[in-house]
Design a protein around this motif. Structure first.
Motif, PDB file in Angstrom:
ATOM      1  N   ARG A 148       6.696  -5.586  12.274  1.00 36.14           N
ATOM      2  CA  ARG A 148       7.027  -5.753  10.851  1.00 36.14           C
ATOM      3  C   ARG A 148       5.808  -6.237  10.067  1.00 36.14           C
ATOM      4  N   TYR A 149       5.074  -7.165  10.635  1.00 36.56           N
ATOM      5  CA  TYR A 149       3.873  -7.690   9.980  1.00 36.56           C
ATOM      6  C   TYR A 149       2.822  -6.594   9.847  1.00 36.56           C
ATOM      7  N   MET A 150       2.725  -5.741  10.861  1.00 34.62           N
ATOM      8  CA  MET A 150       1.768  -4.641  10.824  1.00 34.62           C
ATOM      9  C   MET A 150       2.118  -3.662   9.705  1.00 34.62           C
ATOM     10  N   LYS A 151       3.405  -3.434   9.474  1.00 36.45           N
ATOM     11  CA  LYS A 151       3.834  -2.530   8.407  1.00 36.45           C
ATOM     12  C   LYS A 151       3.719  -3.180   7.026  1.00 36.45           C
ATOM     13  N   THR A 152       3.773  -4.507   6.971  1.00 40.78           N
ATOM     14  CA  THR A 152       3.756  -5.214   5.687  1.00 40.78           C
ATOM     15  C   THR A 152       2.340  -5.473   5.194  1.00 40.78           C
ATOM     16  N   TRP A 153       1.427  -5.785   6.084  1.00 43.13           N
ATOM     17  CA  TRP A 153       0.078  -6.184   5.677  1.00 43.13           C
ATOM     18  C   TRP A 153      -0.606  -5.057   4.906  1.00 43.13           C
ATOM     19  N   PRO A 154      -1.174  -5.334   3.717  1.00 42.07           N
ATOM     20  CA  PRO A 154      -1.872  -4.282   2.963  1.00 42.07           C
ATOM     21  C   PRO A 154      -3.194  -3.929   3.652  1.00 42.07           C
ATOM     22  N   MET A 155      -3.362  -2.695   3.985  1.00 39.68           N
ATOM     23  CA  MET A 155      -4.564  -2.234   4.680  1.00 39.68           C
ATOM     24  C   MET A 155      -5.645  -1.916   3.648  1.00 39.68           C
ATOM     25  N   LEU A 190       0.698 -10.316  -1.038  1.00 41.36           N
ATOM     26  CA  LEU A 190      -0.506  -9.486  -1.148  1.00 41.36           C
ATOM     27  C   LEU A 190      -0.157  -8.016  -1.314  1.00 41.36           C
ATOM     28  N   LYS A 191       0.883  -7.568  -0.625  1.00 43.25           N
ATOM     29  CA  LYS A 191       1.269  -6.165  -0.739  1.00 43.25           C
ATOM     30  C   LYS A 191       1.716  -5.840  -2.165  1.00 43.25           C
ATOM     31  N   SER A 192       2.541  -6.706  -2.751  1.00 44.11           N
ATOM     32  CA  SER A 192       2.968  -6.447  -4.123  1.00 44.11           C
ATOM     33  C   SER A 192       1.810  -6.606  -5.099  1.00 44.11           C
ATOM     34  N   ALA A 193       0.890  -7.517  -4.807  1.00 47.04           N
ATOM     35  CA  ALA A 193      -0.262  -7.699  -5.694  1.00 47.04           C
ATOM     36  C   ALA A 193      -1.186  -6.489  -5.651  1.00 47.04           C
ATOM     37  N   PHE A 194      -1.449  -5.947  -4.475  1.00 49.28           N
ATOM     38  CA  PHE A 194      -2.323  -4.778  -4.389  1.00 49.28           C
ATOM     39  C   PHE A 194      -1.683  -3.537  -4.986  1.00 49.28           C
ATOM     40  N   GLU A 195      -0.367  -3.493  -5.011  1.00 47.33           N
ATOM     41  CA  GLU A 195       0.305  -2.346  -5.622  1.00 47.33           C
ATOM     42  C   GLU A 195       0.260  -2.413  -7.143  1.00 47.33           C
ATOM     43  N   ARG A 196       0.198  -3.651  -7.713  1.00 47.18           N
ATOM     44  CA  ARG A 196       0.369  -3.785  -9.152  1.00 47.18           C
ATOM     45  C   ARG A 196      -0.838  -4.301  -9.919  1.00 47.18           C
ATOM     46  N   LEU A 197      -1.739  -5.042  -9.273  1.00 49.70           N
ATOM     47  CA  LEU A 197      -2.903  -5.564  -9.993  1.00 49.70           C
ATOM     48  C   LEU A 197      -4.021  -4.526 -10.021  1.00 49.70           C
ATOM     49  N   ASP A 198      -4.864  -4.613 -11.036  1.00 49.04           N
ATOM     50  CA  ASP A 198      -5.954  -3.653 -11.154  1.00 49.04           C
ATOM     51  C   ASP A 198      -7.093  -4.001 -10.184  1.00 49.04           C
ATOM     52  N   ALA A 199      -7.977  -3.053 -10.014  1.00 50.17           N
ATOM     53  CA  ALA A 199      -9.082  -3.205  -9.048  1.00 50.17           C
ATOM     54  C   ALA A 199     -10.085  -4.272  -9.472  1.00 50.17           C
ATOM     55  N   HIS A 200     -10.152  -4.534 -10.768  1.00 53.36           N
ATOM     56  CA  HIS A 200     -11.097  -5.545 -11.258  1.00 53.36           C
ATOM     57  C   HIS A 200     -10.805  -6.932 -10.676  1.00 53.36           C
ATOM     58  N   TYR A 201      -9.540  -7.253 -10.542  1.00 54.57           N
ATOM     59  CA  TYR A 201      -9.154  -8.555  -9.987  1.00 54.57           C
ATOM     60  C   TYR A 201      -9.653  -8.690  -8.539  1.00 54.57           C
ATOM     61  N   TRP A 202      -9.566  -7.613  -7.776  1.00 54.68           N
ATOM     62  CA  TRP A 202      -9.939  -7.680  -6.361  1.00 54.68           C
ATOM     63  C   TRP A 202     -11.443  -7.621  -6.164  1.00 54.68           C
ATOM     64  N   GLU A 203     -12.170  -7.084  -7.140  1.00 57.37           N
ATOM     65  CA  GLU A 203     -13.636  -7.091  -7.057  1.00 57.37           C
ATOM     66  C   GLU A 203     -14.174  -8.493  -7.241  1.00 57.37           C
ATOM     67  N   GLU A 204     -13.486  -9.326  -8.015  1.00 56.29           N
ATOM     68  CA  GLU A 204     -13.891 -10.711  -8.198  1.00 56.29           C
ATOM     69  C   GLU A 204     -13.656 -11.538  -6.953  1.00 56.29           C
ATOM     70  N   LEU A 205     -12.797 -11.101  -6.112  1.00 54.08           N
ATOM     71  CA  LEU A 205     -12.450 -11.817  -4.888  1.00 54.08           C
ATOM     72  C   LEU A 205     -13.657 -11.900  -3.984  1.00 54.08           C
TER      73      LEU A 205
END
Length: 147
Positions: A14-21, A132-147
């Motif tokens: 379940r964790y393997m299916k949930t984790w955003p790759m 994280l899965k819901s965040a990667f589905e809905r937040l823009d790429a700019h937010y993750w580039e700052e990470l």
């Protein structure tokens, strides 16, 4: 084997299916590498186990049957080890720094109108994976580039 081992294997799956790759997370968490290796190992290792065992029997004869079985069991155990680690990690409690970061991410998601359950003091890595899965589905790429 006890029921707990099978439950841990199920939680690992379940964790393997949930984790955003997503490659950005691979710098901070080992899950990306473990999940990729487990995904590759699940279909490949039974074939390699059969090939390794049959080659041992072909080269050395039936006298090496115990060694061939041992080699086959080793190859078959590799994806199981990955799922066990993922199941253990899914229920492992979050450190305080990650808990704070997930709370900030949850606040950002709820301010955008995305329903997100806040993490409690007993939050684990599976809870973080869901956020994280819901965040990667809905937040823009700019937010993750700052990470």
């Amino acid at each position: 084997m006890s029921i707990k081992v099978f439950k841990t294997l199920g939680e690992g799956h379940r964790y393997m299916k949930t984790w955003p790759m997503v490659r950005q997370l691979s710098y901070y968490f080992p899950e990306y590498r473990v999940i990729r290796a487990t995904q590759i190992a699940v279909p490949l290792m039974p074939v390699l186990a059969l090939l390794a065992a049959s080659s041992q029997l072909y080269i050395h004869g039936w006298a090496f049957l115990p060694q061939a079985i041992t080699i086959a069991l080793f190859f078959i155990s590799l994806p199981i080890q990955g799922l066990l680690w993922l199941g253990w990690r899914a229920r492992h409690p979050l450190p305080l720094t990650l808990l704070d970061w997930c709370d900030q991410l949850t606040t950002k998601l709820t301010s955008m109108g995305i329903p997100c359950r806040p993490l409690g003091p007993r939050a684990c890595y599976l809870d973080m994976a869901l956020i994280l899965k819901s965040a990667f589905e809905r937040l823009d790429a700019h937010y993750w580039e700052e990470l």
